[in-house]
Write a protein that holds these residues in place. Structure first.
Motif: not given
Length: 428
Positions: A128-134, A273-293
């Motif tokens: 919760h609230g993991e988004s960094p200050n851009p 260019l390189v780092i965006p190719t490393i796919e992975g879920p976001a913290g918000a995705d994890i929160s959503l799955v846990q909340r739905e369960a």
């Protein structure tokens, strides 16, 4: 930069005299004094700002610990049930800054160092609230690691770019090169003194800040070693280019191009260019799955939650028929919400580690990334330190479960004094 005039008698003096002569020239060179003064001022300011920021974070943690205890005592005062105690009691967790944090704020700029958790499903609480200050993530902090990465090489470029070209412009180069041992008598003292002054200008403020912050001798020496290595690298590289038979303008342009390529363009290419190719879920995705369960559990038969829960914790098996609402069932499906999100959480952590690994490989080619990552590692403000804090939260949540669940699933009468014995967070 105007280089001090060299006369032929001084070239023939002994080695110590050569070094002392060059130091005397430096002390009268306005360009050198201005550049060194600017670097010292920025280094000192960065140390003061860093120490104050770390002190403010330390005070925030102390204040939160005190307020958390008072808040929990107030919340527990009217409670008469262990389930209520588990639900309404918050517990503070914190990532206390280490002594060298002032020199490299790293993840402490963008990631929370304080979180309050309770006995409910944990993954959503962590992310919760993991988004960094851009903005902070883009420009970084004005700390020693930033100055060593970006400003130190620029100062060395200013001090050394016309090392040879200025003598050629003044018409002295042919004469100087005809003198015996010109490298040991002229070029070496000039290069080494400038590099040494730059190192001392950033190293002294760093050392003062480290000792004020309570760093150990080993930590101080390790930090100085990184700063020294960075200074030596840039001094050698700049001097190598500066000794070419080019004009001062061409040398300056080449050095700025090298600085931009190594410290700005290469990291930017990897980041975009390189780092965006490393796919992975976001913290918000994890929160959503846990909340739905967790939310779905309200509409399912209680056995859909309790059967898989008791398979994990057979000691908490329930024999009697449950009431429409029962704290045992409630905390069981809270835990199963975390179980539902566990695979996604593992994938997220693996993607973070992989991105950090790629950034580490890039640091081999980028001196700016190398010194920043090195100082962040010493200061425990890097990605690994942030993941360690998240794991410490998980371990602490497990301690709270081991404390509360036997009480919630047991049949003992509520005792307020027992609740006060809940474990406190210690950072492990």
């Amino acid at each position: 930069m105007s280089t001090a005039v060299m006369d032929s008698p001084s070239i023939s003096k002994g080695s110590w005299a050569d070094w002392l002569r060059e130091l005397g020239f430096l002390s009268r060179d306005k360009t050198v004094l201005a550049a060194i003064g600017l670097l010292f001022l920025l280094s000192a300011v960065s140390v003061v700002v860093g120490v104050l920021r770390v002190d403010a974070q330390t005070q925030d943690i102390a204040a939160m610990i005190s307020a958390d205890a008072a808040d929990r005592a107030a919340a527990q005062a009217p409670i008469t049930d262990y389930g209520d105690a588990g639900y309404y009691s918050f517990y503070v967790t914190y990532d206390a800054p280490k002594p060298l944090a002032f020199s490299a704020m790293g993840q402490r700029d963008t990631a929370p160092y304080l979180k309050r958790i309770r006995l409910l499903a944990l993954e959503g609480q962590i992310y919760h609230g993991e988004s960094p200050n851009p903005l902070l993530a883009q420009i970084g902090s004005l700390d020693i690691s930033f100055i060593a990465a970006y400003l130190l090489p620029l100062i060395l470029i200013v001090l050394l770019y016309d090392l040879k070209a200025s003598e050629n412009t003044a018409g002295r180069l042919v004469f100087l090169q005809s003198m015996p041992n010109v490298w040991s008598k002229l070029w070496a003292p000039r290069i080494v003194w400038r590099g040494a002054l730059v190192f001392m200008t950033i190293g002294i403020p760093f050392s003062v800040g480290a000792f004020i912050s309570g760093a150990s001798i080993g930590e101080v020496l390790s930090g100085l070693a990184g700063l020294l290595l960075t200074t030596v690298f840039w001094t050698a590289l700049v001097s190598l280019i500066a000794m070419r038979a080019w004009s001062a303008a061409s040398i300056a342009a080449a050095l700025i191009g090298i600085w931009l390529t190594l410290n700005v363009l290469l990291p930017a290419l990897v980041q975009n260019l390189v780092i965006p190719t490393i796919e992975g879920p976001a913290g918000a995705d994890i929160s959503l799955v846990q909340r739905e369960a967790v939310n779905d559990a309200w509409d399912l038969p209680k056995s859909a939650t309790l059967d898989p829960f008791t398979a994990l914790f057979p000691e908490y098996a329930i024999e009697e028929k449950l009431k429409p609402f029962d704290w045992r069932w409630y905390f069981a499906f809270q835990h199963m919400g975390d179980v539902a999100a566990s695979d996604l959480s593992s994938a997220y952590l693996e993607s973070i580690r992989e991105r950090d690994r790629i950034a580490g490989l890039t640091a081999v080619l980028s001196p700016a990334l190398a010194i920043q990552r090195y100082l962040q590692r010493l200061a425990h403000t890097d990605v690994t330190a942030q993941l360690d804090y998240d794991n410490a939260i998980r371990n602490y949540h497990a301690q709270l479960q081991r404390f509360f669940l036997p009480l919630i699933f047991g049949d003992a009468d509520y005792d307020a004094e027992v609740i006060k014995g809940a474990p406190a967070f210690n950072g492990d």
